[in-house]
Write an enzyme that holds these catalytic residues in place. Structure first.
Site, PDB file in Angstrom:
ATOM      1  CG  HIS A 111      -2.015   0.977   1.172  1.00 12.10           C
ATOM      2  ND1 HIS A 111      -1.819   2.304   1.456  1.00 12.10           N
ATOM      3  CD2 HIS A 111      -3.325   0.833   0.849  1.00 12.10           C
ATOM      4  CE1 HIS A 111      -2.957   2.953   1.316  1.00 12.10           C
ATOM      5  NE2 HIS A 111      -3.891   2.074   0.949  1.00 12.10           N
ATOM      6  CD  GLU A 181      -2.873   2.971  -2.552  1.00  8.16           C
ATOM      7  OE1 GLU A 181      -3.226   3.842  -1.769  1.00  8.16           O
ATOM      8  OE2 GLU A 181      -1.749   2.454  -2.537  1.00  8.16           O
TER       9      GLU A 181
END
Length: 185
Positions: A111, A181
């Protein structure tokens, strides 16, 4: 199959999780057709994994006895992160075997917040991906570029490098998702 991944980040207590899951249930009952081809992956904080795991297991039991809600079969449990080591002196970390006790099917790895705030490298993420797969947890590999990289036209090179390094030594038959992302989003 389409996936909707709900990363709760550092939000929601166990009590909040109960309220949230009840709201999902109400909305799904009203819109059952929208859930037909969508799998929802819920990634609560570690403190709520036990409760959410138990709730999903209970709902799955209800389905087996034809008392439950059909949409729940498309909700799977995920973790927000994991350490690639199986055990040891890693205060505050959680291993794949610890996640397995909750029936975790997925783990978010790479992430942007882990990359930027905790300086996680592609090499470390690769170790996490391999550890997840070796423990029957499917990685959700996040890739993405910074605004500076985007503005300088380096997006494709950054994504290619992240994919190559994070998936090095991973067999193509392994089950995983790739989530774009970008850091700038």
């Amino acid at each position: 199959m389409k996936y909707c991944i709900a990363n709760w980040k550092m939000n929601m207590t166990s009590k909040d999780a109960l309220t949230y899951l009840n709201e999902i249930e109400k909305n799904a009952q009203k819109n059952k057709e929208r859930f037909d081809n969508v799998a929802m992956i819920i990634c609560p904080p570690y403190t709520a994994l036990d409760l959410v795991s138990a709730m999903l297991a209970q709902e799955n039991q209800n389905i087996l006895s034809n008392q439950g809600i059909a949409y729940i079969k498309n909700i799977e449990l995920g973790a927000q992160n994991m350490n690639p080591n199986s055990n040891g002196a890693y205060t505050g970390e959680i291993s794949a075997s610890m996640l397995n006790q909750y029936g975790i099917k997925w783990s978010i790895l790479g992430h942007s917040e882990r990359r930027t705030l905790f300086n996680e490298s592609n090499e470390l993420i690769n170790l996490k991906v391999k550890a997840a797969l070796n423990n029957n947890i499917s990685p959700i590999l996040c890739v993405g570029e910074t605004l500076e990289e985007r503005d300088s036209g380096k997006t494709e090179a950054v994504l290619s490098r992240q994919l190559e390094e994070c998936l090095s030594g991973v067999f193509s038959s392994s089950e995983f998702l790739i989530a774009y992302e970008p850091v700038w989003a």
